[in-house]
Write a protein that holds these residues in place. Sequence first.
Motif, PDB file in Angstrom:
ATOM      1  N   ARG A  10     -10.604   9.094 -12.144  1.00 17.22           N
ATOM      2  CA  ARG A  10      -9.713   7.924 -12.319  1.00 17.22           C
ATOM      3  C   ARG A  10     -10.332   6.705 -11.633  1.00 17.22           C
ATOM      4  NH1 ARG A  10      -3.752   7.077 -12.419  1.00 17.22           N
ATOM      5  NH2 ARG A  10      -3.553   4.931 -11.790  1.00 17.22           N
ATOM      6  N   ASN A  11     -10.343   5.541 -12.319  1.00 15.35           N
ATOM      7  CA  ASN A  11     -10.824   4.299 -11.705  1.00 15.35           C
ATOM      8  C   ASN A  11      -9.750   3.802 -10.731  1.00 15.35           C
ATOM      9  OD1 ASN A  11     -12.503   2.163 -11.192  1.00 15.35           O
ATOM     10  ND2 ASN A  11     -12.436   1.287 -13.254  1.00 15.35           N
ATOM     11  N   GLY A  12     -10.196   3.030  -9.714  1.00 14.09           N
ATOM     12  CA  GLY A  12      -9.255   2.616  -8.662  1.00 14.09           C
ATOM     13  C   GLY A  12      -8.407   1.414  -9.029  1.00 14.09           C
ATOM     14  N   VAL A  13      -7.849   1.400 -10.216  1.00 17.02           N
ATOM     15  CA  VAL A  13      -6.969   0.298 -10.642  1.00 17.02           C
ATOM     16  C   VAL A  13      -5.549   0.838 -10.719  1.00 17.02           C
ATOM     17  CG1 VAL A  13      -6.519  -1.437 -12.422  1.00 17.02           C
ATOM     18  CG2 VAL A  13      -8.852  -0.628 -12.062  1.00 17.02           C
ATOM     19  N   SER A  14      -4.628   0.152 -10.024  1.00 18.97           N
ATOM     20  CA  SER A  14      -3.246   0.623 -10.099  1.00 18.97           C
ATOM     21  C   SER A  14      -2.292  -0.565 -10.130  1.00 18.97           C
ATOM     22  CB  SER A  14      -2.922   1.520  -8.889  1.00 18.97           C
ATOM     23  OG  SER A  14      -3.094   0.767  -7.707  1.00 18.97           O
ATOM     24  N   CYS A  15      -1.105  -0.300 -10.637  1.00 16.83           N
ATOM     25  CA  CYS A  15      -0.076  -1.341 -10.681  1.00 16.83           C
ATOM     26  C   CYS A  15       0.666  -1.322  -9.352  1.00 16.83           C
ATOM     27  CB  CYS A  15       0.879  -1.055 -11.843  1.00 16.83           C
ATOM     28  SG  CYS A  15       2.291  -2.166 -11.857  1.00 16.83           S
ATOM     29  N   GLY A  16       0.576  -2.439  -8.589  1.00 12.35           N
ATOM     30  CA  GLY A  16       1.217  -2.498  -7.272  1.00 12.35           C
ATOM     31  C   GLY A  16       2.708  -2.753  -7.374  1.00 12.35           C
ATOM     32  N   LYS A  17       3.088  -3.546  -8.370  1.00 12.92           N
ATOM     33  CA  LYS A  17       4.513  -3.918  -8.469  1.00 12.92           C
ATOM     34  C   LYS A  17       4.748  -4.690  -9.753  1.00 12.92           C
ATOM     35  CE  LYS A  17       7.003  -7.503  -5.956  1.00 12.92           C
ATOM     36  NZ  LYS A  17       6.684  -8.933  -5.987  1.00 12.92           N
ATOM     37  N   ILE A  18       5.920  -4.535 -10.323  1.00 12.94           N
ATOM     38  CA  ILE A  18       6.318  -5.393 -11.450  1.00 12.94           C
ATOM     39  C   ILE A  18       6.992  -6.623 -10.834  1.00 12.94           C
ATOM     40  CG2 ILE A  18       7.759  -5.582 -13.526  1.00 12.94           C
ATOM     41  CD1 ILE A  18       5.727  -3.456 -14.009  1.00 12.94           C
ATOM     42  N   GLU A  19       6.523  -7.808 -11.200  1.00 10.41           N
ATOM     43  CA  GLU A  19       7.064  -9.043 -10.605  1.00 10.41           C
ATOM     44  C   GLU A  19       8.477  -9.316 -11.113  1.00 10.41           C
ATOM     45  OE1 GLU A  19       5.623 -10.456  -8.281  1.00 10.41           O
ATOM     46  OE2 GLU A  19       3.452 -10.583  -8.548  1.00 10.41           O
ATOM     47  N   GLU A  20       9.332  -9.836 -10.225  1.00  8.34           N
ATOM     48  CA  GLU A  20      10.657 -10.318 -10.637  1.00  8.34           C
ATOM     49  C   GLU A  20      10.506 -11.797 -10.948  1.00  8.34           C
ATOM     50  OE1 GLU A  20      14.019 -10.756 -12.024  1.00  8.34           O
ATOM     51  OE2 GLU A  20      13.497  -8.725 -11.420  1.00  8.34           O
ATOM     52  N   LYS A  21      10.694 -12.196 -12.194  1.00  4.25           N
ATOM     53  CA  LYS A  21      10.403 -13.568 -12.588  1.00  4.25           C
ATOM     54  C   LYS A  21      11.674 -14.366 -12.894  1.00  4.25           C
ATOM     55  CE  LYS A  21       7.717 -12.727 -16.175  1.00  4.25           C
ATOM     56  NZ  LYS A  21       7.675 -11.279 -16.411  1.00  4.25           N
ATOM     57  N   MET A  22      11.482 -15.697 -12.991  1.00  2.00           N
ATOM     58  CA  MET A  22      12.592 -16.597 -13.324  1.00  2.00           C
ATOM     59  C   MET A  22      13.065 -16.380 -14.758  1.00  2.00           C
ATOM     60  SD  MET A  22      12.284 -20.741 -13.297  1.00  2.00           S
ATOM     61  CE  MET A  22      13.437 -21.810 -14.143  1.00  2.00           C
ATOM     62  N   GLY A  23      12.132 -16.030 -15.646  1.00  2.00           N
ATOM     63  CA  GLY A  23      12.488 -15.844 -17.060  1.00  2.00           C
ATOM     64  C   GLY A  23      11.511 -14.894 -17.705  1.00  2.00           C
ATOM     65  N   ILE A  24      11.334 -15.019 -19.001  1.00  2.00           N
ATOM     66  CA  ILE A  24      10.527 -14.141 -19.851  1.00  2.00           C
ATOM     67  C   ILE A  24      10.566 -12.679 -19.376  1.00  2.00           C
ATOM     68  CG2 ILE A  24       9.071 -15.921 -20.916  1.00  2.00           C
ATOM     69  CD1 ILE A  24       6.742 -15.088 -19.091  1.00  2.00           C
ATOM     70  N   HIS A  25      11.792 -12.167 -19.299  1.00  2.00           N
ATOM     71  CA  HIS A  25      11.972 -10.798 -18.810  1.00  2.00           C
ATOM     72  C   HIS A  25      11.522  -9.744 -19.821  1.00  2.00           C
ATOM     73  CE1 HIS A  25      13.813 -12.291 -15.244  1.00  2.00           C
ATOM     74  NE2 HIS A  25      14.784 -12.903 -15.915  1.00  2.00           N
ATOM     75  N   GLY A  26      11.342 -10.154 -21.065  1.00  3.09           N
ATOM     76  CA  GLY A  26      10.861  -9.192 -22.057  1.00  3.09           C
ATOM     77  C   GLY A  26       9.368  -8.925 -21.916  1.00  3.09           C
ATOM     78  N   ASN A  27       8.732  -9.619 -20.995  1.00  3.12           N
ATOM     79  CA  ASN A  27       7.279  -9.549 -20.846  1.00  3.12           C
ATOM     80  C   ASN A  27       6.984  -9.131 -19.410  1.00  3.12           C
ATOM     81  OD1 ASN A  27       4.666 -10.623 -20.058  1.00  3.12           O
ATOM     82  ND2 ASN A  27       4.637 -11.695 -22.000  1.00  3.12           N
ATOM     83  N   ALA A  28       6.434  -7.938 -19.221  1.00  4.99           N
ATOM     84  CA  ALA A  28       6.221  -7.429 -17.857  1.00  4.99           C
ATOM     85  C   ALA A  28       4.974  -8.060 -17.246  1.00  4.99           C
ATOM     86  CB  ALA A  28       6.071  -5.910 -17.895  1.00  4.99           C
ATOM     87  N   THR A  29       5.120  -8.613 -16.039  1.00  2.12           N
ATOM     88  CA  THR A  29       3.983  -9.184 -15.295  1.00  2.12           C
ATOM     89  C   THR A  29       3.844  -8.362 -14.022  1.00  2.12           C
ATOM     90  OG1 THR A  29       4.558 -11.374 -16.127  1.00  2.12           O
ATOM     91  CG2 THR A  29       3.084 -11.297 -14.231  1.00  2.12           C
ATOM     92  N   CYS A  30       2.635  -7.892 -13.739  1.00  4.50           N
ATOM     93  CA  CYS A  30       2.507  -7.002 -12.582  1.00  4.50           C
ATOM     94  C   CYS A  30       1.376  -7.425 -11.650  1.00  4.50           C
ATOM     95  CB  CYS A  30       2.285  -5.569 -13.053  1.00  4.50           C
ATOM     96  SG  CYS A  30       0.668  -5.325 -13.790  1.00  4.50           S
TER      97      CYS A  30
END
Length: 361
Positions: A10-30
Motif C-alpha cells: 500500500r502507498n502511504g496516501v490516506s484520507c486524514g479527514k473530510i472537510e466541513e464546508k460552508m456549501g457544496i456538500h454534495g462534493n466531498a473535499t478531504c
Amino acid sequence: MNADGSLGARNGVSCGKIEEKMGIHGNATCVLNYDDATGFLIGEENRGLHAMFTMMNVARLGVGLQGYAQSETAYQNAAAYAKDRLQGRSLTGPKNADGPADPIIVHPDVRRMLMDARSFNEGARAFVFWTALYGDLLNKSPDEKVREKAGDYMGLMTPVLKAYLTDKGYQTATNCQQVYGGHGYIEEWGMSQFVRDSRIAMIYEGANGIQGLDLVGRKLAANGGRAIFAFFNELDQFIAEHDDDKDLKPFIEGLKSAKDQLQEGTQWLMANGMSNFDNAGAASHDYLHLFGLTAFAYMWALMAKASLHAKANGGAADPFYDAKLKTGRYFVERVLPETAAHLAKLKTGSQSLMALAADAF
Ligand SMILES: Cc1cc2nc3c(=O)[nH]c(=O)nc-3n(C[C@H](O)[C@H](O)[C@H](O)COP(=O)(O)OP(=O)(O)OC[C@H]3O[C@@H](n4cnc5c(N)ncnc54)[C@H](O)[C@@H]3O)c2cc1C
C-alpha cells in the motif's frame, strides 16, 4: 502495483479527514496525508506547472459557468416568489385590488434586484457562448490566423470570465435571497444554499484576486498586447458599423463609453503599472470588473442587434425579443455606469491603498 501488474504494498496516501464546508456538500473535499508516499512523474520533468495549467484553464472556464448557473437558479426562484408573495401596495395604486396586498414584484426596489439579476444572467450566458465559440475555433478552424486570434482571446477572457461571473454571480445570489425577505434566511426555502454554493466559485481554481493579477500581469502584455488590441479593434469596428443605427443607439453609446474607459484604464496601467508593480496590483480588481462590464456591453449590443433583426423579420409578436431589448436597456442605463467608478478607483493607484503600515492593522 508492481511492474508485472500484481498487487504491491500500500502507498502511504490516506484520507486524514473530510472537510466541513460552508456549501457544496454534495462534493466531498478531504485532507490527504502523504506519509513516505511514492510519487509518480506524470509528463515531462519540470513541466508539471505547465501541464497543470492545461487542466486549470478549462477548470476556470467551468467555474465561471458555475457562477452564472447559481445566479440563474437563484433568479428563477426569486422571480417566482416575487409574483407570489403579497406585501404592501404599489406606490402608484393597487395592482391586486381584490387581494389583501399587492405581490412584491410591483415594488421598484424588488424590480431592481430582479433586473440586476436578469441582466447579469443573460449577459453572462451570451459571454459564455461567445467565449465557447472561440474555444471551438481554436481547436477546429483550418485557418491559422483564426486559430491564433481564438487562442489570444481564450487567454485574455479566461480570468475575466472566471472572476467577473463568480463575483457577480455570488452578489446576484444574495440579492435573490434578499427578494425573499425573512424567508430567504430560513433553510426551508433553499435560497441560502445558492448563496453558500456560489461563494466557493470566487475562491477555488485561483482566488479572484489572482485572476485580476493574471489579467493585468500576464494576459494584457502577452505577445505585445496582441489580444487586447484585437479586442479593441473588434469593438471599434462594431461601433463604426452601427453608429448611425437609431434603434441600436443606446447600446452603441453605452458600448463606446465603456470601451473608451477600458482603453483609458489600459493606458493608465501601461504608464503606471510597470514603474510601480503595486499600482498594477492595486488596479487589478477594478480593471477586471471594468473589462467584464465592457464585454457585457458588447454582448448586449449583439443581442439587441439580433433582437431588432428578428422583430423586423417576422418576430414582432414574440415577447422574447421585447423582453431582451428591455433587459438590455436596463443593463445599459443602470449597471453599465459602474464603469466610471471602477476607472476612477483604479487610477488612484496604490498610494492610499498601501499607506497604512502593516502593523497598524
Ligand atoms: C472546497 C475546495 C475545493 C478545492 N479543490 C481543490 C482541488 O481539487 N485541487 C486543488 O489543487 N485545489 C483545490 N482547492 C484549493 C483552491 O484552489 C485554493 O484554496 C484557492 O486557489 C486559493 O488558494 P489558497 O487557499 O492557497 O489561498 P491563498 O493563496 O492563501 O490566498 C488568500 C488570499 O490572498 C490573496 N492572495 C494570495 N496571493 C496573492 C498575491 N500574490 N497577490 C494578491 N493577492 C494574493 C488571494 O486572492 C486570497 O484572497 C480547493 C479549495 C476548496 C475550498
